[in-house]
Structures are given as C-alpha cells and as structure tokens.
Write a protein that holds these residues in place. Structure first.
Motif, PDB file in Angstrom:
ATOM      1  N   PRO A 173      -7.904  -2.487  11.008  1.00 26.11           N
ATOM      2  CA  PRO A 173      -8.106  -1.056  11.302  1.00 26.11           C
ATOM      3  C   PRO A 173      -8.583  -0.270  10.084  1.00 26.11           C
ATOM      4  N   ALA A 174      -7.922  -0.480   8.926  1.00 31.66           N
ATOM      5  CA  ALA A 174      -8.326   0.243   7.720  1.00 31.66           C
ATOM      6  C   ALA A 174      -9.691  -0.211   7.243  1.00 31.66           C
ATOM      7  N   LEU A 175      -9.952  -1.511   7.330  1.00 27.78           N
ATOM      8  CA  LEU A 175     -11.245  -2.040   6.894  1.00 27.78           C
ATOM      9  C   LEU A 175     -12.367  -1.515   7.773  1.00 27.78           C
ATOM     10  N   THR A 176     -12.122  -1.456   9.074  1.00 26.04           N
ATOM     11  CA  THR A 176     -13.152  -0.946   9.989  1.00 26.04           C
ATOM     12  C   THR A 176     -13.430   0.534   9.711  1.00 26.04           C
ATOM     13  N   PHE A 197     -11.625   3.561  -1.006  1.00 20.75           N
ATOM     14  CA  PHE A 197     -11.173   4.024   0.307  1.00 20.75           C
ATOM     15  C   PHE A 197      -9.971   3.207   0.762  1.00 20.75           C
ATOM     16  N   LEU A 198     -10.066   1.891   0.622  1.00 18.55           N
ATOM     17  CA  LEU A 198      -8.954   1.036   1.041  1.00 18.55           C
ATOM     18  C   LEU A 198      -7.721   1.297   0.179  1.00 18.55           C
ATOM     19  N   PHE A 199      -7.931   1.586  -1.116  1.00 18.01           N
ATOM     20  CA  PHE A 199      -6.792   1.879  -1.980  1.00 18.01           C
ATOM     21  C   PHE A 199      -6.084   3.148  -1.508  1.00 18.01           C
ATOM     22  N   ARG A 200      -6.874   4.197  -1.205  1.00 20.60           N
ATOM     23  CA  ARG A 200      -6.276   5.439  -0.725  1.00 20.60           C
ATOM     24  C   ARG A 200      -5.589   5.216   0.612  1.00 20.60           C
ATOM     25  N   LYS A 201      -6.235   4.424   1.475  1.00 17.70           N
ATOM     26  CA  LYS A 201      -5.659   4.152   2.790  1.00 17.70           C
ATOM     27  C   LYS A 201      -4.351   3.392   2.649  1.00 17.70           C
ATOM     28  N   GLY A 202      -4.312   2.507   1.687  1.00 14.48           N
ATOM     29  CA  GLY A 202      -3.076   1.766   1.470  1.00 14.48           C
ATOM     30  C   GLY A 202      -1.951   2.663   1.005  1.00 14.48           C
ATOM     31  N   GLN A 203      -2.268   3.615   0.121  1.00 16.24           N
ATOM     32  CA  GLN A 203      -1.247   4.544  -0.344  1.00 16.24           C
ATOM     33  C   GLN A 203      -0.743   5.416   0.797  1.00 16.24           C
ATOM     34  N   GLU A 204      -1.677   5.836   1.673  1.00 18.00           N
ATOM     35  CA  GLU A 204      -1.269   6.656   2.813  1.00 18.00           C
ATOM     36  C   GLU A 204      -0.325   5.878   3.719  1.00 18.00           C
ATOM     37  N   LEU A 205      -0.666   4.622   3.982  1.00 13.81           N
ATOM     38  CA  LEU A 205       0.207   3.807   4.828  1.00 13.81           C
ATOM     39  C   LEU A 205       1.565   3.606   4.170  1.00 13.81           C
TER      40      LEU A 205
END
Length: 212
Positions: A173-176, A197-205
């Motif tokens: 989902p994050a990668l897409t 982007f993935l780093f920020r998404k990981g922090q959000e999760l």
C-alpha cells in the motif's frame, strides 16, 4: 622298355649305375618273381589263418623279398583289388573323395556365413535392446526431474503465501502510494524522492501505531 634304356647306356655309365646287362637281367628276374608271388598270394582264396585280426580289423601281412616288389603300384594294385572283391566285398575308401571334400568345404563356408549372419543379427538385437533400456531410463529420469520441479514449485508457493500476504498488508500500500506520488510530481531524482516518501510514510505508520 627298361631293358632297352639299360642297353642304350654307355658301358662306363652302365657299370657305374649297376645297369650292365648281367646285373639288370638278375634284378629283373628278382622283380618278376616278387610280382608273381604277390599275384599268387592275393589271387588265392583267403584262409582264416591268412589274416590277423587286430582290434576287429583284418591285417594282411605281405612280405616281399626286396624293395623292388612294390615300386610299381600298377603291378600289384589289380591283384589286391581282386583279393578284396572276393565274396562280393567291394573295396572301400574310408577317406572322403574330392567331391565330398569340396562339399564339406562348401558346407563349412555356408555354416560360417550363416553363423556370421546370426551373430550380426544378435548384435543388432542387443543394440536395439540396450537402446530401448537407455531410452526408458532417460524417460524415467525426465519424469523424476519434472516431479521434483513441480514439488519444489508447490513448496515455494506454499511458503510464499504468508510472505505475500504480509507484503500486501504492510509494504505494497505505501509503495503503491509512493509510486503514484512519483508519477504525479515527477521529481529529478525519483529514487531518492520515493525513498523519502516511504521514510515519511513509515514514520506516520509508526506514530499511528503508538497512538493506538
């Protein structure tokens, strides 16, 4: 004829070879008497005591007074044949005739050729049999390898199902979303942009997980 040849020899040669008229006449008389004795022996009816039986074979002993009695085969062959034919017993030649020997040679050659043909046929049959066995072994080996490959693929598929589900739930989902963002923004360095982007998404999760 022999007497004429002896008489035509020079005197010195006749004396050297023992063929003077006197010596020749004496030798001829001895030879003639030997032949007469031989003919008389074979032409008379055979008495039981005339023959000696050795191992079931009749052996006739013929004694000549000197060596001149058997030099000329034609002089005693006929009396011997007449003797052997007494009582209806024809002479037998226990050795093969020339025709029989030729036939034996032809038969042996024919048998040799037939043996070669049979040997060649057996060789071809054995080679065909060996080839069939080899092909059977190869087919079995191919089938075994195919079975192993199917089993390995099924095992990998079974082992990959939990991993696929994990990736579908967490990473994809994050990668897409990040890939769609890269397409929309089209940054100069898309790989670095996607990583951030993935780093920020990981922090959000991670923050969402802490809040829960």
């Amino acid at each position: 004829m022999l007497e004429i040849r002896a008489q035509s020899l020079p005197e010195a040669e006749a004396e050297r070879t023992g063929n003077t008229q006197e010596i020749f006449a004496r030798r001829f008389d001895e030879f003639d008497s030997s032949i007469e004795a031989l003919e008389a022996f074979f032409e008379k009816p055979m008495a039981p005591s005339d023959a000696t039986v050795v191992n079931g074979v009749e052996v006739l002993e013929l004694r000549l007074r000197d060596e001149h009695g058997y030099r000329d085969e034609s002089s005693f062959a006929a009396p011997i044949q007449r003797y052997m034919e007494q009582g209806g017993r024809a002479p037998r030649n226990f050795h093969p005739t020339r025709a029989e020997m030729l036939e034996q040679v032809r038969t042996a050659e024919k048998q040799a050729r037939e043996a070669e043909i049979r040997a060649a046929q057996r060789t071809r049959e054995q080679e065909a049999h060996d080839e069939a066995i080899q092909q059977t072994k190869l087919a079995r080996e191919r089938a075994r390898l195919e079975l192993l490959q199917r089993e390995e693929a099924e095992l990998l598929e079974t082992r990959a199902k939990p991993l696929r589900a994990y990736l579908m739930d967490t990473v994809l989902p994050a990668l897409t979303e990040g890939m769609l963002e890269v397409v929309k923004v089209q940054p100069t360095d898309p790989i670095d942009y996607l990583a951030e982007f993935l780093f920020r998404k990981g922090q959000e999760l991670e923050d969402d997980t802490k809040e829960e």
